[in-house]
Design an enzyme around this catalytic site. Structure first.
Site, PDB file in Angstrom:
ATOM      1  N   HIS A   1       6.336  -9.765  10.162  1.00  0.00           N
ATOM      2  CA  HIS A   1       7.594  -9.142   9.354  1.00  0.00           C
ATOM      3  C   HIS A   1       8.562  -8.371  10.382  1.00  0.00           C
ATOM      4  O   HIS A   1       8.506  -8.663  11.639  1.00  0.00           O
ATOM      5  CB  HIS A   1       6.957  -7.777   8.619  1.00  0.00           C
ATOM      6  CG  HIS A   1       6.109  -6.984   9.558  1.00  0.00           C
ATOM      7  ND1 HIS A   1       5.208  -6.979  10.350  1.00  0.00           N
ATOM      8  CD2 HIS A   1       6.316  -5.424   9.680  1.00  0.00           C
ATOM      9  CE1 HIS A   1       4.697  -5.861  10.736  1.00  0.00           C
ATOM     10  NE2 HIS A   1       5.680  -5.067  10.437  1.00  0.00           N
TER      11      HIS A   1
ATOM     12  N   HIS B   1      -2.257  -2.872  15.628  1.00  0.00           N
ATOM     13  CA  HIS B   1      -2.394  -1.390  16.014  1.00  0.00           C
ATOM     14  C   HIS B   1      -3.689  -0.959  16.345  1.00  0.00           C
ATOM     15  O   HIS B   1      -4.492  -1.371  15.758  1.00  0.00           O
ATOM     16  CB  HIS B   1      -1.632  -0.523  15.202  1.00  0.00           C
ATOM     17  CG  HIS B   1      -0.067  -0.760  15.115  1.00  0.00           C
ATOM     18  ND1 HIS B   1       0.908  -0.082  16.039  1.00  0.00           N
ATOM     19  CD2 HIS B   1       0.866  -1.509  14.273  1.00  0.00           C
ATOM     20  CE1 HIS B   1       1.966  -0.549  15.549  1.00  0.00           C
ATOM     21  NE2 HIS B   1       1.929  -1.229  14.542  1.00  0.00           N
TER      22      HIS B   1
ATOM     23  N   ASP C   1       0.849  -5.708   9.887  1.00  0.00           N
ATOM     24  CA  ASP C   1       0.371  -4.514   9.719  1.00  0.00           C
ATOM     25  C   ASP C   1       0.097  -4.269   8.103  1.00  0.00           C
ATOM     26  O   ASP C   1       0.177  -3.335   7.734  1.00  0.00           O
ATOM     27  CB  ASP C   1       1.764  -3.571   9.721  1.00  0.00           C
ATOM     28  CG  ASP C   1       2.188  -3.249  11.205  1.00  0.00           C
ATOM     29  OD1 ASP C   1       1.315  -3.314  12.182  1.00  0.00           O
ATOM     30  OD2 ASP C   1       3.071  -2.636  11.503  1.00  0.00           O
TER      31      ASP C   1
ATOM     32  N   ASP D   1       8.935  -3.214  16.355  1.00  0.00           N
ATOM     33  CA  ASP D   1       7.994  -3.485  17.248  1.00  0.00           C
ATOM     34  C   ASP D   1       7.072  -4.718  16.825  1.00  0.00           C
ATOM     35  O   ASP D   1       5.910  -4.838  17.530  1.00  0.00           O
ATOM     36  CB  ASP D   1       6.881  -2.108  17.250  1.00  0.00           C
ATOM     37  CG  ASP D   1       6.424  -1.964  15.693  1.00  0.00           C
ATOM     38  OD1 ASP D   1       6.964  -2.433  14.661  1.00  0.00           O
ATOM     39  OD2 ASP D   1       5.189  -1.263  15.544  1.00  0.00           O
ATOM     40  N   HIS D   2       7.636  -5.628  15.826  1.00  0.00           N
ATOM     41  CA  HIS D   2       6.971  -6.799  15.888  1.00  0.00           C
ATOM     42  C   HIS D   2       8.033  -7.870  15.989  1.00  0.00           C
ATOM     43  O   HIS D   2       7.588  -8.942  16.177  1.00  0.00           O
ATOM     44  CB  HIS D   2       6.361  -6.896  14.273  1.00  0.00           C
ATOM     45  CG  HIS D   2       5.410  -6.113  14.129  1.00  0.00           C
ATOM     46  ND1 HIS D   2       4.166  -6.571  14.018  1.00  0.00           N
ATOM     47  CD2 HIS D   2       5.276  -4.507  13.973  1.00  0.00           C
ATOM     48  CE1 HIS D   2       3.165  -5.448  13.726  1.00  0.00           C
ATOM     49  NE2 HIS D   2       3.819  -4.359  13.667  1.00  0.00           N
TER      50      HIS D   2
ATOM     51  N   HIS E   1       9.965  -5.663  11.696  1.00  0.00           N
ATOM     52  CA  HIS E   1       9.970  -4.114  12.074  1.00  0.00           C
ATOM     53  C   HIS E   1      10.099  -4.469  13.629  1.00  0.00           C
ATOM     54  O   HIS E   1       9.567  -5.416  14.256  1.00  0.00           O
ATOM     55  CB  HIS E   1       8.782  -3.235  11.825  1.00  0.00           C
ATOM     56  CG  HIS E   1       8.831  -2.621  10.618  1.00  0.00           C
ATOM     57  ND1 HIS E   1       7.631  -2.189   9.781  1.00  0.00           N
ATOM     58  CD2 HIS E   1       9.686  -2.475   9.555  1.00  0.00           C
ATOM     59  CE1 HIS E   1       8.044  -1.579   8.659  1.00  0.00           C
ATOM     60  NE2 HIS E   1       9.292  -1.729   8.511  1.00  0.00           N
TER      61      HIS E   1
ATOM     62  N   HIS F   1       3.993  -3.344   2.514  1.00  0.00           N
ATOM     63  CA  HIS F   1       4.182  -2.750   3.982  1.00  0.00           C
ATOM     64  C   HIS F   1       5.759  -3.066   4.011  1.00  0.00           C
ATOM     65  O   HIS F   1       6.646  -2.027   4.297  1.00  0.00           O
ATOM     66  CB  HIS F   1       3.568  -3.181   5.160  1.00  0.00           C
ATOM     67  CG  HIS F   1       4.017  -2.614   6.567  1.00  0.00           C
ATOM     68  ND1 HIS F   1       3.892  -1.187   6.771  1.00  0.00           N
ATOM     69  CD2 HIS F   1       4.553  -2.890   7.696  1.00  0.00           C
ATOM     70  CE1 HIS F   1       4.280  -0.929   7.851  1.00  0.00           C
ATOM     71  NE2 HIS F   1       4.725  -2.049   8.380  1.00  0.00           N
TER      72      HIS F   1
END
Length: 256
Positions: free
Chosen positions: A57, A172, A134, A61-62, A59, A115
């Site tokens: 996805h 995570h 996530d 941090d991805h 975001h 999400h």
């Protein structure tokens, strides 16, 4: 017998990056790009060359390391079709039901929105492994930022339908905090209580609690257990629709 190797990389404060390597073809993918330098260091230590980025996805941090890794390695970026405009450097957009060839195997793309609107997971059925980003966590699930509770429950149900032995790589290290919440809503689950003790021991030793398995999550993760009478009683929705129980559980977690 699969020839795939998974190498887990701690990134940022609590993310995990993953390198997936085919011993037969030498291809190597990173599942998401949470942090560039640890990924490059791991590639160098392993002697692997990055050929693919598989994004779950959009975001940061991805997907935040996509462009730098693509520039430095020339790799191909594959990501979710419904978020293509937000995936840096994307070369191929995929969605639910698509397949991606990697090494000498194919991964099935599973749409798991909730999400984010276009979140996807990658399932390597021959290897029995799934990279879920996530969407699903060990003892938890992603916060519903862009989707709806019914949509998220449908997504989690798709993952729960995978074979129990499937190894699940989530993004995570949230498990210890998730366990505290899980015990608050299903205090009568003995398997959960035992797992929580094991998690505490792992974290005391500085060891990861990821990966997990589908079977373990189905037995202990409250977000896969809205049918549990104990959970329904705790959240005050005995006999209610499973979507409503799931939504209430997620609401309680958001405010835990």
């Amino acid at each position: 017998m699969s020839d795939l190797i998974v190498h887990q990389i701690p990134c940022l404060s609590d993310n995990y990056g993953y390198l997936l390597h085919s011993q037969k073809t030498g291809e190597t993918a990173t599942i998401d790009t949470p942090e560039v330098e640890p990924i490059l260091k791991a590639l160098d230590e392993k002697g692997w060359r990055l050929t693919h980025i598989l994004n779950t996805h959009h975001h940061f941090d991805h997907a935040g390391g996509n462009q730098e890794l693509k520039t430095r390695t020339g790799c191909t970026v594959i990501g979710p079709r419904d978020e293509a405009s937000k995936i840096p450097g994307i070369d191929r957009a995929v969605g639910d039901g698509d397949t991606v060839e990697f090494g000498d195997v194919k991964t099935k793309v599973i749409g798991v929105p909730g999400h984010t609107v276009g979140h996807i997971a990658y399932y390597f059925d021959e290897a029995g492994i799934a990279f879920v980003g996530d969407s699903l966590f060990a003892l938890g699930c992603g916060r519903i930022f862009e989707g709806t509770p019914p949509q998220m429950w449908e997504s989690l149900s798709k993952l729960a339908a995978l074979p129990d032995a499937t190894t699940v790589y989530c993004a995570h290290e949230y498990t210890q905090a998730n366990a505290k919440f899980a015990l608050s809503v299903e205090p009568g689950n003995e398997a959960l209580a035992s797992r929580a003790r094991q998690i505490d021991e792992l974290r005391r030793e500085g060891k990861p609690t990821v990966p997990t398995t589908i079977g373990l999550e189905k037995a202990t993760n409250p977000f896969l257990r809205p049918q549990s009478p104990n959970l329904q009683e705790t959240v005050g929705l005995e006999g209610a629709d499973l979507v409503d129980v799931f939504a209430k559980t997620r609401e309680l977690k958001d405010n835990f």
